[in-house]
Design a protein around this motif. Structure first.
Motif, PDB file in Angstrom:
ATOM      1  N   GLN A   1      18.567  -1.940   0.725  1.00 46.50           N
ATOM      2  CA  GLN A   1      18.009  -0.544   1.431  1.00 46.50           C
ATOM      3  C   GLN A   1      18.807   0.571   1.736  1.00 46.50           C
ATOM      4  O   GLN A   1      19.864   0.346   2.212  1.00 46.50           O
ATOM      5  N   HIS A   2      18.296   1.836   1.045  1.00 47.40           N
ATOM      6  CA  HIS A   2      19.252   2.934   1.106  1.00 47.40           C
ATOM      7  C   HIS A   2      18.802   3.671   2.325  1.00 47.40           C
ATOM      8  O   HIS A   2      17.511   3.489   3.041  1.00 47.40           O
TER       9      HIS A   2
ATOM     10  N   GLU B   1      17.299   6.802   4.265  1.00 48.75           N
ATOM     11  CA  GLU B   1      16.151   7.841   4.109  1.00 48.75           C
ATOM     12  C   GLU B   1      16.587   8.806   3.229  1.00 48.75           C
ATOM     13  O   GLU B   1      17.434   9.640   3.591  1.00 48.75           O
ATOM     14  N   THR B   2      15.539   9.022   2.220  1.00 56.17           N
ATOM     15  CA  THR B   2      15.684  10.328   1.501  1.00 56.17           C
ATOM     16  C   THR B   2      14.599  11.208   1.863  1.00 56.17           C
ATOM     17  O   THR B   2      13.544  10.802   2.232  1.00 56.17           O
TER      18      THR B   2
ATOM     19  N   VAL C   1      11.453  12.183  -2.711  1.00 59.78           N
ATOM     20  CA  VAL C   1      11.607  11.063  -4.076  1.00 59.78           C
ATOM     21  C   VAL C   1      10.547  11.908  -4.941  1.00 59.78           C
ATOM     22  O   VAL C   1       9.286  11.725  -4.589  1.00 59.78           O
TER      23      VAL C   1
ATOM     24  N   ARG D   1      15.850  12.665  -4.577  1.00 58.97           N
ATOM     25  CA  ARG D   1      16.371  11.655  -5.515  1.00 58.97           C
ATOM     26  C   ARG D   1      15.061  11.685  -6.618  1.00 58.97           C
ATOM     27  O   ARG D   1      13.865  11.689  -6.283  1.00 58.97           O
TER      28      ARG D   1
ATOM     29  N   THR E   1       8.003   3.726   2.120  1.00 56.45           N
ATOM     30  CA  THR E   1       9.150   2.980   1.473  1.00 56.45           C
ATOM     31  C   THR E   1       8.857   2.587   0.210  1.00 56.45           C
ATOM     32  O   THR E   1       7.727   2.183  -0.316  1.00 56.45           O
TER      33      THR E   1
ATOM     34  N   GLU F   1      16.049  -2.376  -5.152  1.00 49.87           N
ATOM     35  CA  GLU F   1      16.441  -1.457  -4.138  1.00 49.87           C
ATOM     36  C   GLU F   1      15.073  -1.012  -3.275  1.00 49.87           C
ATOM     37  O   GLU F   1      13.818  -0.818  -3.998  1.00 49.87           O
TER      38      GLU F   1
ATOM     39  N   ILE G   1      13.617   2.350  -0.901  1.00 50.72           N
ATOM     40  CA  ILE G   1      14.056   3.609  -0.351  1.00 50.72           C
ATOM     41  C   ILE G   1      13.153   4.022   0.367  1.00 50.72           C
ATOM     42  O   ILE G   1      11.946   4.063   0.290  1.00 50.72           O
TER      43      ILE G   1
ATOM     44  N   ALA H   1      11.251   7.117   2.308  1.00 52.42           N
ATOM     45  CA  ALA H   1      11.193   8.441   1.966  1.00 52.42           C
ATOM     46  C   ALA H   1      10.310   9.455   2.782  1.00 52.42           C
ATOM     47  O   ALA H   1       9.277   8.703   3.001  1.00 52.42           O
TER      48      ALA H   1
END
Length: 419
Positions: free
Chosen positions: A3-4, A6-7, A10, A33, A159, A166, A168, A170
């Motif tokens: 898990q990255h 928060e962006t 996306v 991203r 998410t 992965e 993410i 967002a």
């Protein structure tokens, strides 16, 4: 599963529309991203003019309007396009293959340098990639597919689960992944759609006579045939929309037979068709998303709507979507409101949905008008075209709207007022 952090945004799809949105927001401070399912080397798309020439012409081109040029200028991509390859077109000739009706639009009547530009999709994408990849807050991931998309939480954060395993979080997900958008489907947005009953053949051809920096379009009994000028004076990109059976028969012809059939269908306006590149064919369907936005989600470009290519407006509508969504997001950021909320994103939907539906209805009307074989209809449309050709104010009003110099445009698409 990784898990990255928060962006902010996306964007799913690294085509022209998705990259334009990223470029317009490059200086917004948002963490962006971009996900692209195609596995390609982004560096290869950034090659210069010489490399473009070595690859030949992309069979996929777009007739970019003045409004689209302005959006790409603001996005920081147009100067790069000028360094590569593009073709300003000065006139447009349209005529009815079943009568004498014709109409000509000329930039000199409008005191403009051109009506628009024919640009290869590959060139536009390379220019946008050059801009986006130079930004520290923009990240591009290729060969990555979106597998799942969660419902929004109380802050409209979603998410994304990727094919790499992965995940993410967002604040907003934008579907820019084309007409068959998996992202739109995962967001639970349905479509209205129907088949046009046409397939489109696209390729690049060489003609005996120069293209005269003119877009040519003949309405045949089966559908419209367009010749779009390329920088090499004897080359044109064609879009031949016709019935599925006729398209199949044309694709089965060898190159010599196809060139002869094309020359006949085009009434030899540019002399003999001497050569054709590889041909590609695809079915045409009209689609329109039942809604463009939800909490933490928006759809733009072909992911939200597709129309018949007879007026070449598809990509231009997508670029206007990108401009309108970028404006909506930036207005929310400036006001300090929840810019990713459905309430705020509806501003984008209100500004673009009616415009896109109106264009779709117009294209459907043109298609039906020129599809009919009834003698009275043929007479009326030929008379109407010839009359409009003589009424300069009416004709110029139409072409100004087509160029994106009038009408309801996003602020980022409006050309600066001349002194």
């Amino acid at each position: 599963m990784t898990q990255h952090n928060e962006t902010d945004l996306v964007i799913v799809g690294a085509g022209m529309v998705g990259l334009t949105l990223a470029a317009l927001l490059a200086e917004s401070g948002l963490r962006i991203r971009i996900l692209e399912s195609r596995d390609f080397d982004p560096q290869s798309a950034l090659e210069g003019e010489q490399s473009q020439r070595e690859m030949g012409y992309d069979p996929r081109v777009s007739a970019l309007t003045v409004a689209s040029q302005q959006v790409l200028t603001v996005a920081g991509a147009w100067s790069r396009i000028e360094q590569m390859r593009f073709m300003p077109y000065r006139a447009m000739d349209v005529w009815d293959g079943e009568g004498s009706g014709q109409i000509r639009f000329d930039c000199t009547e409008l005191h403009e340098p051109c009506l628009g530009h024919i640009v290869e999709n590959r060139v536009t994408q390379a220019a946008l990639l050059h801009r986006v990849l130079s930004q520290a807050n923009c990240e591009l991931s290729v060969g990555v597919k979106l597998e799942a998309l969660s419902e929004p939480d109380t802050d409209a954060v979603r998410t994304l689960t990727l094919s790499t395993g992965e995940t993410i979080p967002a604040r907003c997900v934008v579907a820019a992944d084309g007409a068959l958008s998996n992202t739109r489907r995962l967001a639970g947005i349905g479509m209205w759609e129907w088949d046009y009953g046409h397939h489109a053949i696209v390729t690049t051809v060489t003609t005996e006579q120069p293209n005269q920096a003119t877009c040519w379009q003949r309405f045949t009994e089966d559908g419209p045939l367009a010749f779009l000028p390329l920088p090499d004076a004897h080359l044109s990109s064609i879009v031949w929309s016709t019935s599925p059976d006729h398209a199949k028969a044309l694709m089965e012809l060898d190159d010599t037979e196809f060139c002869l059939a094309l020359e006949r269908a085009f009434e030899g306006r540019l002399g003999a068709v001497k050569h054709t590149d590889q041909r590609f064919v695809f079915p045409l369907r009209q689609r329109h998303a039942k809604q463009y936005v939800k909490a933490g989600f928006a759809a733009i470009g072909d992911a939200a709507h597709t129309i018949h290519p007879l007026a070449g407006q598809g990509v231009n509508l997508g670029l206007m979507d990108a401009a309108a969504l970028a404006e909506t997001i930036m207005e929310g950021l400036a006001a300090g409101v929840a810019w990713n909320s459905e309430y705020h994103l509806r501003r984008f939907q209100r500004s673009r949905q009616s415009e896109n539906l109106q264009m779709a209805a117009t294209m459907e009307g043109f298609k039906r008008l020129f599809n009919t074989r009834a003698p009275v209809s043929i007479l009326l449309r030929n008379t109407g075209m010839s009359l409009m050709n003589r009424l300069s104010p009416v004709k110029n009003h139409i072409v100004l709207q087509a160029m994106g110099l009038s009408g309801n445009l996003p602020r980022l698409a409006r050309r600066p007022v001349r002194d």
